[in-house]
Design a protein around this motif. Structure first.
Motif, short mmCIF file in Angstrom:
data_model
loop_
_atom_site.label_atom_id
_atom_site.label_comp_id
_atom_site.label_asym_id
_atom_site.label_seq_id
_atom_site.Cartn_x
_atom_site.Cartn_y
_atom_site.Cartn_z
N ALA A 21 0.83 -1.20 0.00
CA ALA A 21 0.00 0.00 0.00
C ALA A 21 0.87 1.26 0.00
O ALA A 21 0.58 2.24 -0.69
CB ALA A 21 -0.93 -0.02 1.22
N THR A 24 2.14 1.87 -3.45
CA THR A 24 1.12 2.46 -4.32
C THR A 24 1.00 3.96 -4.06
O THR A 24 0.97 4.78 -4.98
CB THR A 24 -0.22 1.77 -4.08
OG1 THR A 24 -0.07 0.36 -4.32
CG2 THR A 24 -1.28 2.32 -5.02
N GLU A 25 0.94 4.33 -2.77
CA GLU A 25 0.81 5.74 -2.41
C GLU A 25 2.06 6.53 -2.80
O GLU A 25 1.97 7.67 -3.29
CB GLU A 25 0.57 5.86 -0.89
CG GLU A 25 0.28 7.28 -0.42
CD GLU A 25 -0.98 7.87 -1.04
OE1 GLU A 25 -1.87 7.09 -1.45
OE2 GLU A 25 -1.07 9.11 -1.15
N ARG A 28 2.07 7.16 -6.53
CA ARG A 28 1.13 8.24 -6.86
C ARG A 28 1.74 9.61 -6.54
O ARG A 28 1.69 10.54 -7.34
CB ARG A 28 -0.18 8.03 -6.08
CG ARG A 28 -1.30 9.03 -6.46
CD ARG A 28 -2.45 8.93 -5.50
NE ARG A 28 -2.08 9.43 -4.19
CZ ARG A 28 -2.01 10.72 -3.87
NH1 ARG A 28 -2.31 11.65 -4.76
NH2 ARG A 28 -1.64 11.11 -2.67
N LEU A 388 -15.33 0.67 -3.71
CA LEU A 388 -14.20 1.29 -4.41
C LEU A 388 -14.59 2.63 -5.01
O LEU A 388 -13.82 3.59 -4.96
CB LEU A 388 -13.66 0.34 -5.50
CG LEU A 388 -12.91 -0.90 -5.03
CD1 LEU A 388 -12.59 -1.81 -6.21
CD2 LEU A 388 -11.61 -0.51 -4.32
N ASP A 392 -12.96 3.68 -1.09
CA ASP A 392 -12.34 2.67 -0.22
C ASP A 392 -11.08 2.11 -0.89
O ASP A 392 -11.12 1.70 -2.04
CB ASP A 392 -13.34 1.55 0.05
CG ASP A 392 -12.77 0.49 1.00
OD1 ASP A 392 -11.72 0.78 1.63
OD2 ASP A 392 -13.36 -0.59 1.12
N ARG A 393 -9.98 2.15 -0.17
CA ARG A 393 -8.72 1.61 -0.70
C ARG A 393 -8.17 0.49 0.18
O ARG A 393 -7.00 0.17 0.14
CB ARG A 393 -7.67 2.72 -0.81
CG ARG A 393 -7.93 3.69 -1.95
CD ARG A 393 -6.91 4.80 -1.97
NE ARG A 393 -7.03 5.64 -3.14
CZ ARG A 393 -6.38 5.46 -4.28
NH1 ARG A 393 -5.55 4.45 -4.38
NH2 ARG A 393 -6.54 6.27 -5.31
N THR A 394 -9.01 -0.09 1.02
CA THR A 394 -8.57 -1.14 1.95
C THR A 394 -8.13 -2.38 1.17
O THR A 394 -8.87 -2.86 0.30
CB THR A 394 -9.70 -1.53 2.91
OG1 THR A 394 -10.18 -0.35 3.55
CG2 THR A 394 -9.20 -2.54 3.94
N VAL A 413 -4.79 -4.76 -3.89
CA VAL A 413 -4.89 -3.34 -3.56
C VAL A 413 -5.48 -2.66 -4.78
O VAL A 413 -4.91 -2.70 -5.87
CB VAL A 413 -3.51 -2.73 -3.22
CG1 VAL A 413 -3.65 -1.25 -2.93
CG2 VAL A 413 -2.88 -3.45 -2.03
N SER A 414 -6.68 -2.03 -4.61
CA SER A 414 -7.41 -1.45 -5.74
C SER A 414 -7.70 0.02 -5.49
O SER A 414 -7.74 0.48 -4.33
CB SER A 414 -8.72 -2.20 -5.98
OG SER A 414 -8.48 -3.57 -6.26
N GLY A 415 -7.93 0.74 -6.58
CA GLY A 415 -8.30 2.15 -6.50
C GLY A 415 -8.90 2.62 -7.80
O GLY A 415 -8.75 1.98 -8.85
N SER A 427 -6.21 -2.43 -10.23
CA SER A 427 -5.94 -3.34 -9.11
C SER A 427 -4.55 -3.95 -9.26
O SER A 427 -4.14 -4.32 -10.37
CB SER A 427 -6.99 -4.47 -9.07
OG SER A 427 -8.29 -3.94 -8.92
#
Length: 929
Positions: A21, A24-25, A28, A388, A392-394, A413-415, A427
């Motif tokens: 996670a 991913t962050e 970004r 999503l 929600d990004r859990t 991990v999806s967004g 994802s």
């Protein structure tokens, strides 16, 4: 305890999910945050804290790849546990040549993970150690497919082995970081060109020209100064235009101009044109030709336009797309982009996603997400999609289905992403089959550990760092007589209060416990005495998860019986040691030759100190090599009989030893006690007696031989003188009785012959006596060849007469220290005999040859003559006056004389012969040496 292990496994899994996670962050933020350095430091901090590393940093080449000779650190995050290195001058302009093996590995796109203590490159190792680094992990950063620098992680407090899961995630971060660098560089270029473009836009942005082809002159108009920085007078003609075109574009631009002029077609070309400030502008040049009456071009009207901005915009777009594609295609994680409709169609996917599900990329892109989900998770898709879209990004777990139908667990991990106003779901998937298997193995290990703890003979207690009991076994409660209900409290302090009164020294007991709790890294081992006479062996060590101390493990064993047994054994050993030291000889206790203990007597005999003797291989060190097999045989057989060997002292000298050993039981096994007595004096006396005995026997043999020779000589004298003397007496009587002068004259003639024969015999006997009594014979180094050639010349006529072939080979032993007269006599007599007794029926062959055998010089003389019947005459062959063939020159004195000569010099002579075949005489010149 089982719950604790399971929770730990879940924590590890969550840590991996959290790292994914964070990646991913971080990706970004790296792409979207306008402050790139701030974004890098932020991502470094999040990843560094999560991985618990001491330092995280970024190095960049000081120039283009292939030309740069140094590399420098540009960013660093520090956890505070180690010294920051961002201002360390040693890490700026770091020479690549000094660390070529590691630089080459990184430049090829391969990561490095090293434990510093195991690095063989000394310069790289010293650099890392100067920064207190114990383990290092380096990832190459490749921008546009070219090595740009590297991303590094330092562990300074301990050595660390990076897991494959961590490497996979960090490799993805390295790829994302490279993509952000590509984007940043593209934006920097874009900003630079944008500024220039704005200046041009403020002007007309176009340059008009009129090119006179025959003269080569060009009339410029428009905004040459605003666009290119040149005054109209500086622009010049066709040659100046050619000069200002970039060298790489020049030939193509001129070629297209010539082709267009020849065909009278329009001129349309793009090239880079040098600005007055030295930079280059991307120009779009278009022109038309005018022809004369003959159809030949004489003039060209054209327009140059600065298209740098649009060119850079296209380049920027391509580079951003390339960065995204690089990240998308090269990350080891599976990435799937789907639409937001149900069933959700796969819009895009990377190769990793297709391979994970067993498809090729083209076939996988035609599927829906329903096609790869297990049935139980398909039902949950609508609710998941709704969450999503709400933001929600859990991370979530799911089960996917491969093409062959097999199922496997994944972590997702999806967004939501927005592409030109259209929303999609991106994802990132990870196959966690190995994690599930690990969890199952952990549960099996926990079950096995619990069963092992309960079956051990030791009492086990585990206390965490907060003083709470986290585990114990039933044996612990039994040893310390702790009630079952008290164990449920899980409080170590209450347990201590219950057991402390049982020990002999409560204060020392509690003091040791408190010290160990205050020193979490310490290990301890000691004995605890109880008031009731029991003795426990206590062992304690820290409990760790990785490198972190989470508690302490205590192990207790009832040591009472063994303690009293060892006390008794120590007393016995003490008594044995006193007896051992009282011995006059050397005594040692050994186990198959390895010395366990030794007394001072053995130290005195061997020259080694007792400390040097203990632990020594006594057989290999104290015993001479030629006796080791005998010693080992006595040890293996358990013999207790004494035997003699030679020993080797520390100074290398030898001594004679009498050894006697005996096997005894010791600590459940068998050892051997051996006593050594120095019998060197006795052995030396024995050797002296033996030498005297040998000398006496040699003297006796010499006297016997001389007595035999004297007896033989006496017989010879008696035999050889009696006959001539009797003959003379008879002739004298006949002379007196003779009746006339003629008869007397004849008798006188016979008397003269007899007298001459007697004189010859006396001379021969005198020669023999001279040989026997000549004890001081002069010796010198002689050449066999020289002596042989001198003798051979004396027999030149006889050799020609008998047509004999006389050969020699003295190469194996060419020289001899000997009497010159005797060696000539030996060769002369042996050659004379061979010629004298040749076989007239065949061609004679005589060979002289020397050899070196067993340190002795041997001469062999062989012929093919008449030979001798040794069965009949062998015992007489070297006797005086013994002949075995009828020959006018035979006297029977030669062989007898050379035998005496050879023996007087310490040698011997022997013969082998066969009638009609030939004879070989063998002379050993130094047999007794």
């Amino acid at each position: 305890m089982q719950v604790g292990v399971k929770e730990n496994a879940e924590q590890i899994l969550l840590m991996r999910e959290r790292l994914l996670a964070i990646l991913t962050e971080a990706t970004r933020e790296l792409f979207l945050n306008p402050d790139w350095f701030k974004a890098v430091l932020s991502s470094f901090r999040e990843i560094g804290l999560h991985l618990q590393v001491d330092r995280m940093y970024l190095f960049r080449l000081d120039g283009p790849f292939g030309k740069a000779e140094t590399i420098s650190q540009i960013v660093e995050w520090n956890s505070g546990t180690s010294e920051p290195q961002i201002n360390n001058p040693d890490l700026q302009k770091l020479r690549l040549a000094d660390f070529e093996p590691f630089y080459l590995t990184l430049s090829k796109g391969e990561p490095l993970r090293e434990v510093v203590s195991e690095i063989s490159d000394e310069r790289f190792k010293v650099l890392l150690e100067s920064q207190e680094i114990k383990s290092v992990l380096l990832f190459p950063v490749q921008v546009r497919g070219i090595f740009w620098g590297f991303l590094g992680f330092d562990q300074c407090t301990h050595e660390r082995v990076w897991s494959d899961a961590e490497l996979s995630v960090l490799r993805s971060f390295s790829t994302a970081l490279a993509g952000s660098i590509e984007k940043r560089e593209a934006e920097a270029e874009k900003t630079e060109w944008k500024t220039k473009h704005e200046l041009v836009v403020r002007a007309s942005g176009q340059i008009i020209y009129d090119y006179d082809i025959p003269s080569g002159q060009i009339q410029w108009s428009g905004n040459t100064q605003q666009v290119l920085g040149y005054q109209l007078s500086e622009m010049g003609g066709i040659e100046r235009w050619v000069e200002l075109i970039h060298a790489e574009d020049r030939d193509a631009s001129i070629r297209k101009l010539e082709e267009a002029e020849k065909a009278m077609l329009g001129y349309d070309v793009f090239y880079r044109f040098r600005h007055k400030d030295g930079s280059y502008k991307n120009m779009h040049d278009r022109g038309l030709f005018l022809s004369d009456a003959f159809g030949k071009a004489y003039r060209m009207l054209g327009m140059m336009m600065d298209v740098t901005e649009s060119t850079n915009r296209d380049t920027e777009k391509r580079e951003i797309e390339l960065a995204y594609k690089t990240l998308f295609d090269n990350t080891p994680d599976a990435i799937i982009i789907t639409n937001t409709e149900l069933p959700s169609r796969i819009v895009s996917a990377n190769q990793a996603a297709a391979e994970m599900h067993g498809y090729d990329l083209e076939a996988f892109g035609k599927l829906c997400i329903h096609d790869v989900k297990s049935p139980e998770y398909i039902e949950r898709l609508p609710a998941r999609l709704e969450n999503l879209l709400k933001g929600d990004r859990t991370p979530s777990e799911s089960t996917h289905r491969r093409k062959d139908g097999t199922l496997f667990p994944v972590m997702i991990v999806s967004g939501v992403i927005d592409v030109r106003g259209q929303k999609y779901i991106m994802s990132i998937f990870r196959d966690v089959s190995e994690s599930v298997r690990t969890q199952n193995k952990l549960e099996e290990s926990l079950s096995l550990l619990t069963a092992t703890i309960e079956s051990t003979a030791d009492g086990i207690l585990v206390v965490d760092t907060d003083g709470k009991v986290s585990a114990f076994n039933k044996k612990f409660l039994k040893l310390w007589k702790i009630p079952a209900e008290m164990s449920l409290e899980k409080d170590d302090s209450s347990l201590l209060a219950h057991v402390v009164d049982q020990v002999e020294d409560p204060e020392a007991f509690l003091s040791k416990v408190k010290y160990l709790y205050a020193s979490p890294l310490e290990k301890s081992e000691d004995l605890i005495r109880f008031k009731d006479g029991r003795v426990f062996h206590r062992y304690s060590k820290p409990q760790k998860i990785g490198e972190k101390v989470v508690g302490r493990v205590w192990s207790f064993r009832d040591f009472t019986d063994q303690f009293h047994y060892e006390q008794s054994l120590q007393e016995s050993e003490a008594r044995f040691k006193r007896l051992q030291e009282a011995s006059f000889g050397g005594i040692c206790i050994h186990d198959n030759g390895t010395i366990i203990d030794a007394n001072q007597g053995l130290s005195d005999i061997s020259g080694y100190s007792r400390e040097e003797l203990i632990g020594m291989n006594g057989i290999g060190t104290l015993i001479a090599p030629e006796y080791t097999e005998e010693v080992i045989a006595h040890i293996e057989s358990g013999s207790d009989q004494p035997y003699d060997v030679e020993g080797i002292r520390k100074d290398g000298s030898r001594c004679f030893l009498e050894v006697q050993g005996k096997n005894i039981p010791y600590k459940g096994g068998t050892i051997r006690v051996s006593e050594f007595r120095d019998i060197t004096s006795r052995k030396e006396a024995e050797q002296q007696l033996l030498q005297e005995k040998t000398s006496l026997m040699a003297t006796t043999r010499d006297l016997i031989r001389k007595n035999e020779q004297l007896e033989e000589f006496t017989q010879i004298v008696s035999h050889n003188l009696r006959s001539p003397a009797g003959n003379i007496s008879t002739l004298l009587q006949l002379h007196n009785e003779a009746s006339n002068d003629e008869e007397k004259a004849e008798i006188l003639n016979l008397l003269q012959q007899t007298s001459k024969s007697l004189l010859t015999t006396m001379q021969e006997l005198n020669e023999v006596l001279n040989i026997k009594h000549n004890e001081n014979i002069i010796r010198q180094q002689l050449s066999f060849s020289h002596v042989f050639e001198r003798v051979k010349k004396l027999f030149h006529a006889k050799i020609l007469e008998s047509s004999a072939a006389v050969t020699h080979d003295f190469s194996q032993a060419p020289f001899l220290v000997y009497s010159n007269v005797y060696l000539e006599s030996v060769i002369l007599n042996l050659l004379s005999n061979a010629l004298k007794y040749h076989d007239p029926r065949k061609k004679s062959f005589i060979d002289f040859k020397t050899s070196l055998e067993g340190g002795c010089i041997i001469l062999r003389v062989s012929d093919n003559g008449l030979g001798i019947n040794l069965e009949r005459y062998g015992h007489q062959i070297f006797k005086m006056k013994k002949t075995f063939h009828r020959h006018p020159d035979s006297r029977g004195i030669g062989l007898f004389m050379i035998r005496n000569q050879i023996e007087s010099m310490g040698g011997e002579i022997s013969v082998s012969s066969q009638e009609g075949v030939g004879t070989t005489f063998t002379v050993n010149f130094n047999k007794t040496r």
